[in-house]
Design a protein around this motif. Structure first.
Motif, short mmCIF file in Angstrom:
data_model
loop_
_atom_site.label_atom_id
_atom_site.label_comp_id
_atom_site.label_asym_id
_atom_site.label_seq_id
_atom_site.Cartn_x
_atom_site.Cartn_y
_atom_site.Cartn_z
N SER A 1 2.92 -2.71 7.13
CA SER A 1 2.77 -4.10 6.70
C SER A 1 4.05 -4.88 7.02
N VAL A 2 3.89 -6.19 7.12
CA VAL A 2 5.00 -7.09 7.37
C VAL A 2 5.83 -7.21 6.09
N ALA A 3 7.14 -7.27 6.23
CA ALA A 3 8.02 -7.44 5.07
C ALA A 3 7.76 -8.79 4.41
N LEU A 4 7.78 -8.79 3.07
CA LEU A 4 7.64 -10.03 2.31
C LEU A 4 9.00 -10.48 1.82
N LYS A 5 9.29 -11.75 2.01
CA LYS A 5 10.53 -12.38 1.55
C LYS A 5 10.14 -13.53 0.63
N PRO A 6 11.08 -14.14 -0.07
CA PRO A 6 10.72 -15.26 -0.97
C PRO A 6 9.95 -16.38 -0.28
N GLU A 7 10.22 -16.57 1.01
CA GLU A 7 9.55 -17.63 1.77
C GLU A 7 8.18 -17.20 2.28
N GLY A 8 7.85 -15.92 2.15
CA GLY A 8 6.58 -15.39 2.65
C GLY A 8 6.81 -14.24 3.61
N PRO A 9 5.77 -13.87 4.39
CA PRO A 9 5.91 -12.77 5.34
C PRO A 9 7.00 -13.05 6.36
N ASP A 10 7.78 -12.01 6.70
CA ASP A 10 8.88 -12.14 7.65
C ASP A 10 8.72 -11.09 8.75
N ALA A 11 8.11 -11.49 9.86
CA ALA A 11 7.86 -10.57 10.97
C ALA A 11 9.15 -10.14 11.66
N SER A 12 10.26 -10.85 11.42
CA SER A 12 11.52 -10.46 12.06
C SER A 12 12.24 -9.34 11.29
N ALA A 13 11.84 -9.09 10.06
CA ALA A 13 12.42 -8.00 9.26
C ALA A 13 11.73 -6.69 9.64
N PRO A 14 12.41 -5.56 9.40
CA PRO A 14 11.75 -4.28 9.69
C PRO A 14 10.44 -4.15 8.91
N ALA A 15 9.40 -3.68 9.59
CA ALA A 15 8.08 -3.52 8.96
C ALA A 15 8.10 -2.39 7.93
N TYR A 16 7.24 -2.51 6.96
CA TYR A 16 7.11 -1.51 5.91
C TYR A 16 6.03 -0.50 6.26
N LEU A 17 6.24 0.71 5.81
CA LEU A 17 5.19 1.72 5.75
C LEU A 17 4.86 1.81 4.26
N ASN A 18 3.57 1.69 3.93
CA ASN A 18 3.14 1.68 2.53
C ASN A 18 2.05 2.71 2.29
N ALA A 19 2.00 3.23 1.09
CA ALA A 19 0.95 4.15 0.66
C ALA A 19 0.84 4.03 -0.86
N VAL A 20 -0.20 4.64 -1.40
CA VAL A 20 -0.39 4.70 -2.84
C VAL A 20 -0.66 6.15 -3.22
N ALA A 21 -0.03 6.59 -4.30
CA ALA A 21 -0.25 7.92 -4.85
C ALA A 21 -0.82 7.78 -6.25
N ILE A 22 -1.79 8.60 -6.55
CA ILE A 22 -2.32 8.68 -7.91
C ILE A 22 -1.88 10.01 -8.47
N LEU A 23 -1.09 9.94 -9.54
CA LEU A 23 -0.55 11.13 -10.18
C LEU A 23 -1.36 11.44 -11.42
#
Length: 185
Positions: free
Chosen positions: A62-84
């Motif tokens: 996913s695109v990095a989120l900054k206070p101004e909104g999505p920032d395509a110039s910032a390093p992209a995120y890798l995201n996941a969800v874990a259910i423990l």
């Protein structure tokens, strides 16, 4: 195993063991070897005392989120969800999540609650999204996470692991994701 781990820091002493509940944890990383860091963090989650099971979504980018909104110039995120599945008290689980972040090089720029967005790049971010159906407005332990319903990169992976997921105070996660996407966010 120490019974205090299941009781939390501020609770009364329980005389019976805590029942296992499901806790939802969002994982994110946008610095370093993101995939390797997240894989190691998932192994760390499975080794936490009183965590009986860990189910994890496939990672998404996913695109990095900054206070101004999505920032395509910032390093992209890798995201996941874990259910423990855990018998830890929520405050103790949150402490373990912060320890795992630190072990993987996470540096927090300032102490803040989940109400205040953190916008810095990070090697690892572990957010406690829900803990069973617990609702807490304590700044040290906000549950559910106050911005979870605004995050496609949390809701989508969560549904991949649990298609019937419910976000307390919001409702079904599939409906929340549909609303979010309809709004174009």
């Amino acid at each position: 195993m120490n019974r205090r781990l299941a009781q939390g820091f501020d609770g009364d002493v329980e005389r019976r063991p805590r029942a296992a509940v499901e806790a939802v944890v969002a994982l994110g990383a946008n610095l370093g070897d993101r995939a390797e860091t997240m894989a190691a963090a998932i192994k760390d989650l499975a080794r936490v005392p009183l965590v009986d099971a860990v189910r994890v979504s496939e990672p998404i980018e996913s695109v990095a989120l900054k206070p101004e909104g999505p920032d395509a110039s910032a390093p992209a995120y890798l995201n996941a969800v874990a259910i423990l599945t855990t018998r830890l008290a929520p405050s103790v689980l949150l402490g373990y999540l912060h320890s795992i972040e630190q072990r993987h090089g996470r540096v927090r720029s300032a102490a803040r609650s989940a109400h205040e967005g953190g916008w810095e790049d990070r090697t690892l971010d572990l957010d406690l999204i829900t803990y069973d159906d617990v609702v807490s407005d304590d700044p040290r332990l906000l549950l559910p996470h106050p911005r979870a319903a605004e995050r496609d990169f949390v809701l989508g992976p969560w549904l991949a692991v649990d298609p019937d997921a419910v976000l307390p105070g919001v409702g079904r996660v599939d409906e929340a994701l549909r609303r979010l996407r309809a709004e174009g966010r």
